[in-house]
Write a protein that holds these residues in place. Structure first.
Motif, PDB file in Angstrom:
ATOM      1  N   LEU A  39       0.880  -1.167   0.000  1.00 18.38           N
ATOM      2  CA  LEU A  39       0.000   0.000   0.000  1.00 18.38           C
ATOM      3  C   LEU A  39       0.915   1.213   0.000  1.00 18.38           C
ATOM      4  N   ARG A  40       0.783   2.040  -1.054  1.00 23.99           N
ATOM      5  CA  ARG A  40       1.732   3.119  -1.286  1.00 23.99           C
ATOM      6  C   ARG A  40       1.017   4.456  -1.404  1.00 23.99           C
ATOM      7  N   LEU A  41       1.644   5.495  -0.850  1.00 20.15           N
ATOM      8  CA  LEU A  41       1.243   6.880  -1.072  1.00 20.15           C
ATOM      9  C   LEU A  41       2.203   7.467  -2.093  1.00 20.15           C
ATOM     10  N   ARG A  42       1.676   8.227  -3.045  1.00 21.87           N
ATOM     11  CA  ARG A  42       2.554   8.856  -4.034  1.00 21.87           C
ATOM     12  C   ARG A  42       2.098  10.274  -4.300  1.00 21.87           C
ATOM     13  N   GLN A  43       3.077  11.179  -4.319  1.00 20.12           N
ATOM     14  CA  GLN A  43       2.848  12.535  -4.808  1.00 20.12           C
ATOM     15  C   GLN A  43       3.604  12.650  -6.121  1.00 20.12           C
ATOM     16  N   LYS A  44       2.888  12.998  -7.187  1.00 21.94           N
ATOM     17  CA  LYS A  44       3.488  13.194  -8.505  1.00 21.94           C
ATOM     18  C   LYS A  44       3.163  14.620  -8.907  1.00 21.94           C
ATOM     19  N   ASN A  45       4.160  15.495  -8.813  1.00 25.38           N
ATOM     20  CA  ASN A  45       3.967  16.934  -8.955  1.00 25.38           C
ATOM     21  C   ASN A  45       2.898  17.371  -7.949  1.00 25.38           C
ATOM     22  N   ASP A  46       1.753  17.877  -8.409  1.00 23.19           N
ATOM     23  CA  ASP A  46       0.722  18.364  -7.478  1.00 23.19           C
ATOM     24  C   ASP A  46      -0.475  17.428  -7.368  1.00 23.19           C
ATOM     25  N   THR A  47      -0.286  16.163  -7.716  1.00 21.65           N
ATOM     26  CA  THR A  47      -1.363  15.181  -7.647  1.00 21.65           C
ATOM     27  C   THR A  47      -0.958  14.074  -6.685  1.00 21.65           C
ATOM     28  N   TYR A  48      -1.943  13.553  -5.953  1.00 17.84           N
ATOM     29  CA  TYR A  48      -1.681  12.580  -4.883  1.00 17.84           C
ATOM     30  C   TYR A  48      -2.470  11.301  -5.130  1.00 17.84           C
ATOM     31  N   TYR A  49      -1.849  10.151  -4.789  1.00 10.76           N
ATOM     32  CA  TYR A  49      -2.470   8.856  -5.049  1.00 10.76           C
ATOM     33  C   TYR A  49      -2.274   7.905  -3.874  1.00 10.76           C
ATOM     34  N   LEU A  50      -3.224   7.002  -3.749  1.00 12.65           N
ATOM     35  CA  LEU A  50      -3.103   5.839  -2.876  1.00 12.65           C
ATOM     36  C   LEU A  50      -3.170   4.639  -3.804  1.00 12.65           C
ATOM     37  N   THR A  51      -2.164   3.763  -3.730  1.00 10.85           N
ATOM     38  CA  THR A  51      -2.071   2.638  -4.652  1.00 10.85           C
ATOM     39  C   THR A  51      -1.887   1.341  -3.892  1.00 10.85           C
ATOM     40  N   LEU A  52      -2.613   0.323  -4.324  1.00  8.63           N
ATOM     41  CA  LEU A  52      -2.450  -1.029  -3.803  1.00  8.63           C
ATOM     42  C   LEU A  52      -1.865  -1.869  -4.927  1.00  8.63           C
ATOM     43  N   LYS A  53      -0.780  -2.594  -4.626  1.00 10.15           N
ATOM     44  CA  LYS A  53      -0.173  -3.497  -5.610  1.00 10.15           C
ATOM     45  C   LYS A  53      -0.041  -4.872  -4.985  1.00 10.15           C
ATOM     46  N   GLY A  54      -0.402  -5.887  -5.767  1.00 14.86           N
ATOM     47  CA  GLY A  54      -0.266  -7.266  -5.319  1.00 14.86           C
ATOM     48  C   GLY A  54       1.135  -7.771  -5.541  1.00 14.86           C
ATOM     49  N   GLY A  55       1.412  -8.968  -5.023  1.00 19.03           N
ATOM     50  CA  GLY A  55       2.712  -9.595  -5.222  1.00 19.03           C
ATOM     51  C   GLY A  55       2.895  -9.988  -6.671  1.00 19.03           C
ATOM     52  N   GLY A  56       4.105 -10.345  -7.020  1.00 17.29           N
ATOM     53  CA  GLY A  56       4.391 -10.768  -8.387  1.00 17.29           C
ATOM     54  C   GLY A  56       5.491  -9.932  -8.982  1.00 17.29           C
ATOM     55  N   ALA A  57       6.002 -10.382 -10.141  1.00 18.99           N
ATOM     56  CA  ALA A  57       7.076  -9.663 -10.806  1.00 18.99           C
ATOM     57  C   ALA A  57       6.576  -9.066 -12.119  1.00 18.99           C
ATOM     58  N   LEU A  58       6.315  -9.910 -13.094  1.00 19.44           N
ATOM     59  CA  LEU A  58       5.893  -9.440 -14.407  1.00 19.44           C
ATOM     60  C   LEU A  58       4.428  -9.002 -14.416  1.00 19.44           C
ATOM     61  N   VAL A  59       3.567  -9.763 -13.728  1.00 14.91           N
ATOM     62  CA  VAL A  59       2.130  -9.475 -13.697  1.00 14.91           C
ATOM     63  C   VAL A  59       1.705  -9.251 -12.250  1.00 14.91           C
ATOM     64  N   ARG A  60       1.048  -8.123 -11.985  1.00 16.41           N
ATOM     65  CA  ARG A  60       0.603  -7.798 -10.625  1.00 16.41           C
ATOM     66  C   ARG A  60      -0.755  -7.121 -10.659  1.00 16.41           C
ATOM     67  N   VAL A  61      -1.503  -7.296  -9.588  1.00 17.83           N
ATOM     68  CA  VAL A  61      -2.751  -6.551  -9.413  1.00 17.83           C
ATOM     69  C   VAL A  61      -2.366  -5.126  -9.021  1.00 17.83           C
ATOM     70  N   GLU A  62      -3.073  -4.152  -9.589  1.00 16.79           N
ATOM     71  CA  GLU A  62      -2.822  -2.759  -9.233  1.00 16.79           C
ATOM     72  C   GLU A  62      -4.138  -2.004  -9.201  1.00 16.79           C
ATOM     73  N   ARG A  63      -4.386  -1.314  -8.099  1.00 21.09           N
ATOM     74  CA  ARG A  63      -5.553  -0.431  -7.963  1.00 21.09           C
ATOM     75  C   ARG A  63      -5.041   0.902  -7.447  1.00 21.09           C
ATOM     76  N   GLU A  64      -5.535   1.982  -8.057  1.00 19.81           N
ATOM     77  CA  GLU A  64      -5.049   3.300  -7.682  1.00 19.81           C
ATOM     78  C   GLU A  64      -6.206   4.280  -7.612  1.00 19.81           C
ATOM     79  N   ALA A  65      -6.158   5.166  -6.614  1.00 19.97           N
ATOM     80  CA  ALA A  65      -7.174   6.206  -6.469  1.00 19.97           C
ATOM     81  C   ALA A  65      -6.483   7.531  -6.189  1.00 19.97           C
ATOM     82  N   GLU A  66      -6.970   8.572  -6.832  1.00 20.63           N
ATOM     83  CA  GLU A  66      -6.455   9.904  -6.535  1.00 20.63           C
ATOM     84  C   GLU A  66      -7.034  10.336  -5.190  1.00 20.63           C
ATOM     85  N   ILE A  67      -6.184  10.932  -4.360  1.00 16.73           N
ATOM     86  CA  ILE A  67      -6.614  11.416  -3.041  1.00 16.73           C
ATOM     87  C   ILE A  67      -6.256  12.895  -2.922  1.00 16.73           C
TER      88      ILE A  67
END
Length: 155
Positions: A39-67
């Motif tokens: 579970l990751r918080l990210r600030q990219k310039n002036d936009t903010y996200y909460l991201t969930l990533k599953g295990g794995g290398a090449l293929v992973r589950v990813e869900r992201e929401a702007e906060i």
């Protein structure tokens, strides 16, 4: 469910970045290093996200929401000791694929990684990278941002 199919490479030679879009990124991890899901918080310039990533290398589950910035600031202190700062350059390769090149800052400098996303696993496995890409580190857990945020630069 969103799935991310991605390969990651070290950067052998920095390409011409004049036609790319640059973003300043800081991200921190709310989950522990040994958790299979991150579970990751990210600030990219002036936009903010909460991201969930599953295990794995090449293929992973990813869900992201702007906060909101306020939501980001509420949880950011909990990421202390598990953070990464980088400049991200997004550009297009001659074959039309989009790349994201990360130039890490702070303790992870001068590390540079580039990622390419794919529609299918077969497409990812068949991909031949351009010459400026270096070693493929897709399956090397030491190069996952979460690992580097906690363990530092891979040796």
């Amino acid at each position: 469910m969103s799935t991310e199919i991605e390969r990651k490479f070290l950067v052998a030679d920095l390409p011409d970045l004049s036609g790319t879009e640059k973003a300043v990124v800081r991200q921190g991890y709310l989950t522990a290093p040994d958790d299979s899901t991150e579970l990751r918080l990210r600030q990219k310039n002036d936009t903010y996200y909460l991201t969930l990533k599953g295990g794995g290398a090449l293929v992973r589950v990813e869900r992201e929401a702007e906060i909101s910035a306020e939501q980001f600031d509420t949880f950011w202190p909990e990421t202390d000791g598990r953070r990464v700062e980088k400049e991200r350059f997004t550009g297009q390769l001659p074959d039309g694929r989009v790349f994201e090149l990360d130039v890490f800052q702070g303790d992870l400098a001068p590390l540079r990684l580039v990622e390419i996303e794919f529609q299918t696993e077969a497409e990812a496995e068949a991909y031949t990278p351009p010459e400026w890409f270096g070693a493929d580190v897709t399956a090397d857990k030491r190069y996952k941002n979460k690992m580097m945020a906690t363990k530092g630069k891979p040796v």
